[in-house]
Design an enzyme around this catalytic site. Structure first.
Site, PDB file in Angstrom:
ATOM      1  N   TRP A  63       0.845  -1.192   0.000  1.00 15.71           N
ATOM      2  CA  TRP A  63       0.000   0.000   0.000  1.00 15.71           C
ATOM      3  C   TRP A  63       0.883   1.246   0.000  1.00 15.71           C
ATOM      4  O   TRP A  63       1.467   1.597   1.024  1.00 15.71           O
ATOM      5  CB  TRP A  63      -0.907   0.013   1.236  1.00 15.71           C
ATOM      6  CG  TRP A  63      -1.888  -1.119   1.226  1.00 15.71           C
ATOM      7  CD1 TRP A  63      -3.114  -1.112   0.624  1.00 15.71           C
ATOM      8  CD2 TRP A  63      -1.739  -2.414   1.813  1.00 15.71           C
ATOM      9  NE1 TRP A  63      -3.733  -2.321   0.793  1.00 15.71           N
ATOM     10  CE2 TRP A  63      -2.923  -3.141   1.516  1.00 15.71           C
ATOM     11  CE3 TRP A  63      -0.733  -3.045   2.540  1.00 15.71           C
ATOM     12  CZ2 TRP A  63      -3.110  -4.457   1.944  1.00 15.71           C
ATOM     13  CZ3 TRP A  63      -0.934  -4.345   2.958  1.00 15.71           C
ATOM     14  CH2 TRP A  63      -2.102  -5.051   2.666  1.00 15.71           C
ATOM     15  N   HIS A 115      -6.897   1.480   2.831  1.00 11.61           N
ATOM     16  CA  HIS A 115      -7.932   0.457   2.633  1.00 11.61           C
ATOM     17  C   HIS A 115      -8.965   0.598   3.760  1.00 11.61           C
ATOM     18  O   HIS A 115      -8.756   1.366   4.706  1.00 11.61           O
ATOM     19  CB  HIS A 115      -7.335  -0.953   2.587  1.00 11.61           C
ATOM     20  CG  HIS A 115      -6.453  -1.320   3.757  1.00 11.61           C
ATOM     21  ND1 HIS A 115      -5.924  -2.560   3.926  1.00 11.61           N
ATOM     22  CD2 HIS A 115      -6.018  -0.595   4.830  1.00 11.61           C
ATOM     23  CE1 HIS A 115      -5.201  -2.604   5.029  1.00 11.61           C
ATOM     24  NE2 HIS A 115      -5.247  -1.418   5.596  1.00 11.61           N
ATOM     25  N   ARG A 135      -4.279   6.072  -2.370  1.00 11.09           N
ATOM     26  CA  ARG A 135      -2.952   5.486  -2.511  1.00 11.09           C
ATOM     27  C   ARG A 135      -2.086   6.356  -3.389  1.00 11.09           C
ATOM     28  O   ARG A 135      -2.566   6.985  -4.332  1.00 11.09           O
ATOM     29  CB  ARG A 135      -3.053   4.086  -3.118  1.00 11.09           C
ATOM     30  CG  ARG A 135      -3.721   3.142  -2.158  1.00 11.09           C
ATOM     31  CD  ARG A 135      -3.904   1.788  -2.739  1.00 11.09           C
ATOM     32  NE  ARG A 135      -4.787   1.010  -1.855  1.00 11.09           N
ATOM     33  CZ  ARG A 135      -5.159  -0.235  -2.073  1.00 11.09           C
ATOM     34  NH1 ARG A 135      -4.738  -0.838  -3.153  1.00 11.09           N
ATOM     35  NH2 ARG A 135      -5.966  -0.848  -1.237  1.00 11.09           N
ATOM     36  N   GLN A 154     -13.825   1.186  -1.570  1.00  7.09           N
ATOM     37  CA  GLN A 154     -13.830  -0.219  -1.144  1.00  7.09           C
ATOM     38  C   GLN A 154     -15.079  -0.514  -0.332  1.00  7.09           C
ATOM     39  O   GLN A 154     -15.695   0.376   0.242  1.00  7.09           O
ATOM     40  CB  GLN A 154     -12.604  -0.518  -0.267  1.00  7.09           C
ATOM     41  CG  GLN A 154     -11.309  -0.609  -1.044  1.00  7.09           C
ATOM     42  CD  GLN A 154     -10.190  -1.242  -0.225  1.00  7.09           C
ATOM     43  OE1 GLN A 154     -10.252  -1.309   1.004  1.00  7.09           O
ATOM     44  NE2 GLN A 154      -9.160  -1.700  -0.911  1.00  7.09           N
ATOM     45  N   VAL A 178      -5.464 -11.833   7.313  1.00  5.51           N
ATOM     46  CA  VAL A 178      -6.280 -13.050   7.231  1.00  5.51           C
ATOM     47  C   VAL A 178      -5.395 -14.292   7.110  1.00  5.51           C
ATOM     48  O   VAL A 178      -4.290 -14.233   6.590  1.00  5.51           O
ATOM     49  CB  VAL A 178      -7.263 -13.005   6.029  1.00  5.51           C
ATOM     50  CG1 VAL A 178      -8.472 -12.154   6.366  1.00  5.51           C
ATOM     51  CG2 VAL A 178      -6.582 -12.516   4.769  1.00  5.51           C
ATOM     52  N   ALA A 217     -13.437 -12.121   6.671  1.00  7.54           N
ATOM     53  CA  ALA A 217     -13.417 -10.735   6.205  1.00  7.54           C
ATOM     54  C   ALA A 217     -13.231 -10.745   4.693  1.00  7.54           C
ATOM     55  O   ALA A 217     -12.736 -11.720   4.124  1.00  7.54           O
ATOM     56  CB  ALA A 217     -12.283  -9.967   6.869  1.00  7.54           C
TER      57      ALA A 217
HETATM   58  N1  DAH Z   1      -7.544  -4.482   2.372  1.00  3.25           N
HETATM   59  C1  DAH Z   1      -7.216  -5.216   1.186  1.00  3.25           C
HETATM   60  C2  DAH Z   1      -6.718  -4.258   0.132  1.00  3.25           C
HETATM   61  O1  DAH Z   1      -6.862  -3.097   0.240  1.00  3.25           O
HETATM   62  C3  DAH Z   1      -8.421  -5.957   0.641  1.00  3.25           C
HETATM   63  C4  DAH Z   1      -8.784  -7.099   1.534  1.00  3.25           C
HETATM   64  C5  DAH Z   1      -8.241  -8.357   1.308  1.00  3.25           C
HETATM   65  C6  DAH Z   1      -9.644  -6.925   2.587  1.00  3.25           C
HETATM   66  C7  DAH Z   1      -8.562  -9.415   2.097  1.00  3.25           C
HETATM   67  C8  DAH Z   1     -10.008  -7.989   3.390  1.00  3.25           C
HETATM   68  C9  DAH Z   1      -9.436  -9.250   3.138  1.00  3.25           C
HETATM   69  O2  DAH Z   1     -10.853  -7.878   4.422  1.00  3.25           O
HETATM   70  O3  DAH Z   1      -9.788 -10.274   3.933  1.00  3.25           O
HETATM   71  O4  DAH Z   1      -6.164  -4.655  -0.826  1.00  3.25           O
END
Ligand code: DAH
Length: 351
Positions: free
Chosen positions: A160, A180, A206, A220, A263, A319
């Site tokens: 990020w 995010h 970003r 998102q 995760v 998630a």
């Molecule tokens: N936060 C991640 C992104 O910005 C996206 C994401 C991936 C969110 C996996 C989640 C997850 O909750 O389980 O690329």
């Protein structure tokens, strides 16, 4: 000349001709003052001068003048009535509208395609019992990174590219534009007891060199479900239902292993390409693979459950994070993400 007197016939003719020409309320009021006014209306003066007429003519002349006065009052009343009727008719539109005139354009605004897509996604999850939760766009690095297992100096931070807020706190940059919506997993859990079932829509930022698939601002939709006994199959079932509702009832989905620090296991979900149906053609959307990646997901890392103050021995969760611009691009076959935020009405009016 008047006092001595134009003849009655002449007087009548003059008065009626003047009335016929009196156009509009003001002109009619003037006419009335001129002919019938109490002080010096022409007819009033003539009646007042009756005493000067030869005695034997007085009665007949008086009768004629009174008759003329009554006539003028009647005519005046009729004109007034007529004007009122026409005014009412004009107001109530009885004067027939010209239906051959071109209509006036009525410019109507509409929701941005990304907003439409976000609303549709939110509605699908709301039906499944997810509550909407919102968090700040200016976020602490502690939430954006540390709390979701991306410590400083960890290579995962490079996933990020961050837009930092310049303000220094104790000599350090600690605030940023959230990269995010995942920090809201923590924020949502901190604010409630399990079970938690939330979705978090929002803008993220970003530091990107923009191209057809990258913008520095993106939208998102984060999802989080934590309870006793939440399993991977719950995640799959939920996302299956989502994909079918949004992209069509006959969708197939596939999970590939992937890595996200928050995760374990982490997955990327793809749906079968609804454009080429994997017919082996050089499809621009799925690049001929037959699958389109739509989101990241996984089982919430036990450390995150603990960071939020829950007992990870009792509670598990899943998630996911959906890139809304990507979903909108797939939906409508938009090939460049930069179209969304250029405010070009020729583009926006198509949705
Ligand atoms: N936060 C991640 C992104 O910005 C996206 C994401 C991936 C969110 C996996 C989640 C997850 O909750 O389980 O690329």
């Amino acid at each position: 000349m008047d006092a001595g007197g134009a003849g009655i016939d002449e007087l009548r003719a003059q008065a009626l001709a003047a009335l016929a020409e009196a156009d509009g309320a003001e002109a009619r009021a003037d006419w009335r003052a001129h002919w019938l006014g109490r002080g010096d209306g022409r007819l009033t003066l003539r009646l007042r001068a009756l005493g000067d007429a030869p005695r034997e003519e007085r009665a007949a002349l008086g009768k004629e003048l009174n008759e003329l006065k009554a006539l003028l009052e009647r005519e005046f009343g009729a004109r007034e009535e007529d004007a009122r009727t026409r005014a009412v008719a004009a107001l109530s539109g009885e004067a027939a509208p010209d239906v051959t005139l071109p209509g006036r354009p009525w410019p109507a605004g509409r929701l941005h395609p990304v907003t439409q897509t976000l609303n549709d996604c939110v509605a699908v999850f709301a039906e499944m019992g997810f509550r909407t939760f919102e968090g700040p766009e200016v976020e602490w690095a502690a939430y954006n990174f540390d709390a979701v297992r991306i410590p400083e100096d960890h290579p995962a931070r490079d996933m990020w590219d961050t837009i930092w807020i310049d303000t220094l706190i104790k000599g350090e940059r600690r605030m940023l534009l959230r990269t995010h919506t995942s920090p809201n997993q923590i924020r949502a859990m901190e604010r409630s007891e399990p079970p938690v079932r939330v979705i978090v829509p929002g803008k993220c930022y970003r530091q990107e060199a923009t191209d057809a698939t990258h913008e520095w601002m993106l939208t998102q939709l984060e999802g989080l479900a934590v309870d006793e006994g939440v399993r991977m199959s719950d995640l799959k079932g939920t996302l299956y239902a989502f994909a079918r509702r949004l992209f069509g009832e006959d969708r197939e989905i596939i999970f590939h292993h992937s890595y996200f620090p928050f995760v374990e296991p982490g997955v990327e979900m793809a749906i079968d390409c609804f454009l080429c149906r994997a017919d082996g053609s050089a499809c621009r959307t799925c690049h001929g693979t037959g699958w389109i990646e739509v989101l990241g997901a996984g089982m919430v890392h036990p450390e995150i459950i603990e960071n939020a103050g829950y007992d990870s021995a009792r509670h598990t969760g899943f998630a996911f994070g959906v890139g809304i611009e990507r979903v909108a691009m797939l939906r409508w076959g938009i090939e460049d993400i930069r179209h969304f935020y250029q405010n070009d009405l020729r583009f926006l009016r198509q949705f």
